[in-house]
Design an enzyme around this catalytic site. Sequence first.
Site, PDB file in Angstrom:
ATOM      1  CG  HIS A  43      -1.933  -1.115   1.192  1.00 31.49           C
ATOM      2  ND1 HIS A  43      -2.813  -1.328   0.153  1.00 31.49           N
ATOM      3  CD2 HIS A  43      -2.166  -2.123   2.074  1.00 31.49           C
ATOM      4  CE1 HIS A  43      -3.564  -2.404   0.405  1.00 31.49           C
ATOM      5  NE2 HIS A  43      -3.186  -2.914   1.566  1.00 31.49           N
ATOM      6  NE  ARG A  68       1.910  -4.363   3.574  1.00 29.20           N
ATOM      7  CZ  ARG A  68       0.762  -3.953   4.123  1.00 29.20           C
ATOM      8  NH1 ARG A  68       0.047  -4.777   4.881  1.00 29.20           N
ATOM      9  NH2 ARG A  68       0.351  -2.717   3.936  1.00 29.20           N
ATOM     10  CD  GLU A 148      -3.737  -8.872   5.027  1.00 29.25           C
ATOM     11  OE1 GLU A 148      -3.866  -7.779   5.600  1.00 29.25           O
ATOM     12  OE2 GLU A 148      -3.026  -9.006   4.025  1.00 29.25           O
ATOM     13  CG  ASP A 174      -7.003  -6.137   4.324  1.00 30.12           C
ATOM     14  OD1 ASP A 174      -7.978  -5.683   3.692  1.00 30.12           O
ATOM     15  OD2 ASP A 174      -5.835  -5.851   4.053  1.00 30.12           O
TER      16      ASP A 174
HETATM   17  C1  3PY Z   1      -4.166  -4.661   7.681  1.00 30.98           C
HETATM   18  O1  3PY Z   1      -4.463  -4.262   8.801  1.00 30.98           O
HETATM   19  O2  3PY Z   1      -4.953  -5.193   6.892  1.00 30.98           O
HETATM   20  C2  3PY Z   1      -2.805  -4.501   7.223  1.00 30.98           C
HETATM   21  O3  3PY Z   1      -2.465  -5.004   6.184  1.00 30.98           O
HETATM   22  C3  3PY Z   1      -1.870  -3.688   8.078  1.00 30.98           C
HETATM   23  O4  3PY Z   1      -0.847  -3.150   7.349  1.00 30.98           O
HETATM   24 MG    MG Z   2      -3.983  -5.742   4.968  1.00 32.45          MG
END
Ligand code: 3PY
Ligand code: MG
Length: 253
Positions: A43, A68, A148, A174
Amino acid sequence: MQLRDKLDQDKMLITAWSTSPSEEMAGALARCPFDTVTVDMQHGAHTESTAFASAKAIFAAGKPAIMRIPVGRNDLASRALDMGFEAVIAPMINSVADAEAFANAMKYPPVGERSWGPMKALQLHTSYSPESYFRSANQKTMALAMIETRAAFAALDGILATKGIDGVFVGPSDLSISWSGGTGVDPKNKELQEVIAQIGSRAKQAGKFAAIFAVDPADVPRFGKMGYRLAALNTDPGIIQAGASVMLDKARG
Ligand code: 3PY
Ligand code: MG
């Protein structure tokens, strides 16, 4: 390489989160008292060239660098290690098959299929010869699989048992979207706290590391008690804003 050694000391480490495509900014974060800096190519606005330059700037400040990668970019995972990053966080690892594909890119045979070519990493990590790098890389560099989604949580034990996966990294935003069936984003959702606690304790039981993005810094000690050993605090604009607020409040009395 030192991130793995620091994590083995069983203390909570805190990473800054670099999203601005600037090695200057990544270096500035590394000179703050964070334990490590994560360069976000999912992101964040980093390009490969700003990310790779950031690894050098972070390393020059004496800190380990983490990347990442974007979803499914296992080619970039290997490349990040070749450029001297010490750990890679892979988002949306939703199945054992996803975890295996990620681990394959991260580990040399016989564990995985990482291809040889760490010349840039060796320019940073000068205590290694090619031979000693090869012998230690599978153990010292770290593959962190993001949990996530509900699917990832359902597959958690299999993901934790996957050879070459060193730990899991919880993305609470997420996860909250997936948990709510897509009705909202609420990383501080009460129900989710029990899920987060379970991920921490199941990782510990499996002998793997647990990490998490902490939306609220005040949650970090609580995550530590759940077994987490690495927490991400905030992104670079958030860190600047928080520092500016403290300074301006003081200046304006
Ligand atoms: C999330 O909280 O989904 C993340 O990917 C944090 O960076
Ligand atoms: Mg995420």
